[in-house]
Design an enzyme around this catalytic site. Structure first.
Site, PDB file in Angstrom:
ATOM      1  N   GLU A  37       0.825  -1.214   0.000  1.00 42.04           N
ATOM      2  CA  GLU A  37       0.000   0.000   0.000  1.00 42.04           C
ATOM      3  C   GLU A  37       0.860   1.266   0.000  1.00 42.04           C
ATOM      4  O   GLU A  37       0.535   2.239  -0.680  1.00 42.04           O
ATOM      5  CB  GLU A  37      -0.950   0.016   1.200  1.00 42.04           C
ATOM      6  CG  GLU A  37      -2.096  -0.980   1.098  1.00 42.04           C
ATOM      7  CD  GLU A  37      -2.979  -0.726  -0.109  1.00 42.04           C
ATOM      8  OE1 GLU A  37      -3.162   0.460  -0.484  1.00 42.04           O
ATOM      9  OE2 GLU A  37      -3.475  -1.699  -0.703  1.00 42.04           O
ATOM     10  N   CYS A 192     -13.255   1.567 -14.547  1.00 36.92           N
ATOM     11  CA  CYS A 192     -13.658   2.961 -14.297  1.00 36.92           C
ATOM     12  C   CYS A 192     -12.427   3.853 -14.370  1.00 36.92           C
ATOM     13  O   CYS A 192     -12.067   4.530 -13.413  1.00 36.92           O
ATOM     14  CB  CYS A 192     -14.355   3.074 -12.940  1.00 36.92           C
ATOM     15  SG  CYS A 192     -15.314   4.591 -12.734  1.00 36.92           S
ATOM     16  N   CYS A 199     -17.761   1.361 -19.459  1.00 35.71           N
ATOM     17  CA  CYS A 199     -19.023   1.312 -18.717  1.00 35.71           C
ATOM     18  C   CYS A 199     -19.863   0.085 -19.065  1.00 35.71           C
ATOM     19  O   CYS A 199     -20.610  -0.415 -18.216  1.00 35.71           O
ATOM     20  CB  CYS A 199     -19.822   2.585 -18.963  1.00 35.71           C
ATOM     21  SG  CYS A 199     -18.955   4.071 -18.407  1.00 35.71           S
ATOM     22  N   CYS A 202     -19.225  -2.635 -16.728  1.00 28.46           N
ATOM     23  CA  CYS A 202     -19.184  -2.277 -15.306  1.00 28.46           C
ATOM     24  C   CYS A 202     -20.380  -2.840 -14.539  1.00 28.46           C
ATOM     25  O   CYS A 202     -21.527  -2.682 -14.958  1.00 28.46           O
ATOM     26  CB  CYS A 202     -19.156  -0.757 -15.158  1.00 28.46           C
ATOM     27  SG  CYS A 202     -19.084  -0.223 -13.426  1.00 28.46           S
ATOM     28  N   CYS A 208     -25.316   3.936 -11.791  1.00 29.39           N
ATOM     29  CA  CYS A 208     -24.306   4.997 -11.878  1.00 29.39           C
ATOM     30  C   CYS A 208     -24.903   6.292 -12.426  1.00 29.39           C
ATOM     31  O   CYS A 208     -25.317   6.355 -13.583  1.00 29.39           O
ATOM     32  CB  CYS A 208     -23.138   4.541 -12.752  1.00 29.39           C
ATOM     33  SG  CYS A 208     -21.840   5.783 -12.904  1.00 29.39           S
TER      34      CYS A 208
END
Length: 355
Positions: A37, A192, A199, A202, A208
């Site tokens: 991370e 995204c 899209c 998605c 959305c």
DNA sequence: AACCCGGGGAC
DNA sequence: GTCCCAGGGTT
């Protein structure tokens, strides 16, 4: 979609299409997740791939990191950038070893107290490596949620950040948080995306808001541009008896590269130098309405002057200069404001009107 | 809230 | 060239 439907759709997609083979997804423990991370802060996956394995081979445990020479840690970081991350990494390793007996605290608040760990990174460590229900809001999740809710306002604004965090918290499920966190990051990274989002593939396209508006690219709202620097210049339009205007071709590189443009002056007095340069005799000059042209990096205020040339202008001596006949305009590349000014000049010369 | 940190990739 | 990226810390 309800939060349950939202997270289910995301998890189903993750099971089928998420990435499961990244190095830090193997042998998951708090240490590996934490290091990954930190490396991934403001750094793309493809870059981190070249560093994570080497780092883990050299320093496989938080104890090893805590005891390593700082030079060794920085060496392993060389090329990754943001070197404070590496120093904070070792500071935190020492704290974990000395104050937490080598075990990362299972608590978001305690995690954020550690150097280099903010709320989002803490959420990622807690959810992915500990199974704690903790939200994240990294760049990927920010983009997914900003689009899903058509969130107005720049996310750097506290009010906007608060709204995004509230939604991040709301949609985080109670089970499989580890997969959900990974899924949201994958979604942002692979579907995204900032430009050209996929899209149609998605799992969230049904709910959305941005997609319904057909405005995916508008979100997240970009950082507001600082006011652009302003510059000003005089542009003389030298007009000969045939109604032609003197232009020159700009260098092929730089601003308006290779386009034909008007001369630029700092003061009107410099017009005499220009006349001398071309062996011209000038008569009256007349101010035209000014205009502002906006570039990506500055604003240019243009003060145009229409100047009559009295002498004959059969030819121009210098290369890259020409008389642009307004009645029979040659097909040339013109800078946008120059095109506008030439049209104005034509109106004035042909009609005598001042606009 | 503004700024700093950094290298690399997309466009 | 600009802008952005699995952000956080400092002022």
């Amino acid at each position: 979609m309800s939060p349950e439907q939202f997270s289910s759709a995301v998890l189903d997609w993750y099971d089928r299409n998420g990435r499961h083979d990244l190095p830090w997804q193997q042998g998951i423990n708090p240490y590996r997740v934490w290091v990954s991370e930190i490396m991934l802060q403001q750094t793309q996956v493809s870059t981190v791939l070249n560093y994570f394995g080497r780092f883990m081979d050299a320093l496989p445990t938080v104890q090893a990191l805590a005891e390593a020479p700082e030079d060794e840690v920085l060496h392993l970081w060389t090329g990754l950038g943001y070197y404070t991350r590496a120093r904070n990494l070792q500071k935190t390793a020492k704290i974990v070893v000395e104050q937490y007996a080598g075990e990362f605290p299972r608590d978001v608040e305690k995690l954020t107290d550690l150097p280099g760990i903010g709320l989002s990174t803490a959420g990622a460590i807690a959810s992915i490596s500990m199974g704690l229900r903790a939200p994240i809001l990294d760049g990927n999740v920010k983009r997914v949620l900003a689009r899903y809710t058509a969130q107005e306002g720049y996310p750097g604004e506290p009010k906007v950040a608060k709204a995004l965090w509230a939604n991040a918290e709301r949609y985080t499920p109670h089970s499989r948080v580890n997969h959900y966190t990974q899924a949201m990051m994958d979604l942002g990274a692979t579907l995204c995306t900032r430009s050209k989002p996929s899209c149609l593939l998605c799992p969230l396209k049904v709910g959305c808001e941005a997609h319904m508006l057909g405005q995916e690219i508008r979100y997240p709202v970009p950082k507001p541009r600082k006011e652009l620097p302003r510059k000003r210049t005089l542009m003389p339009l030298l007009a000969n008896h045939e109604g032609a205007i003197l232009l020159y071709r700009r260098p092929s590189t730089g601003l308006w590269g290779g386009l034909w443009s008007l001369p630029e002056l700092d003061t009107l007095e410099q017009i005499d130098d220009l006349a001398d340069q071309h062996g011209l005799h000038l008569s009256g000059s007349q101010a035209l309405d000014g205009l502002t042209h906006t570039f990506s990096h500055f604003q240019l205020a243009i003060e145009p002057w229409l100047v009559r040339v009295d002498s004959a202008t059969e030819h121009v001596a210098e290369a890259d200069w020409l008389w642009y006949n307004l009645a029979t305009p040659p097909r040339l590349g013109l800078a946008a404001p120059v095109k506008k000014l030439l049209k104005r000049a034509a109106d004035v010369l042909l009609t005598g009107e001042s606009r």
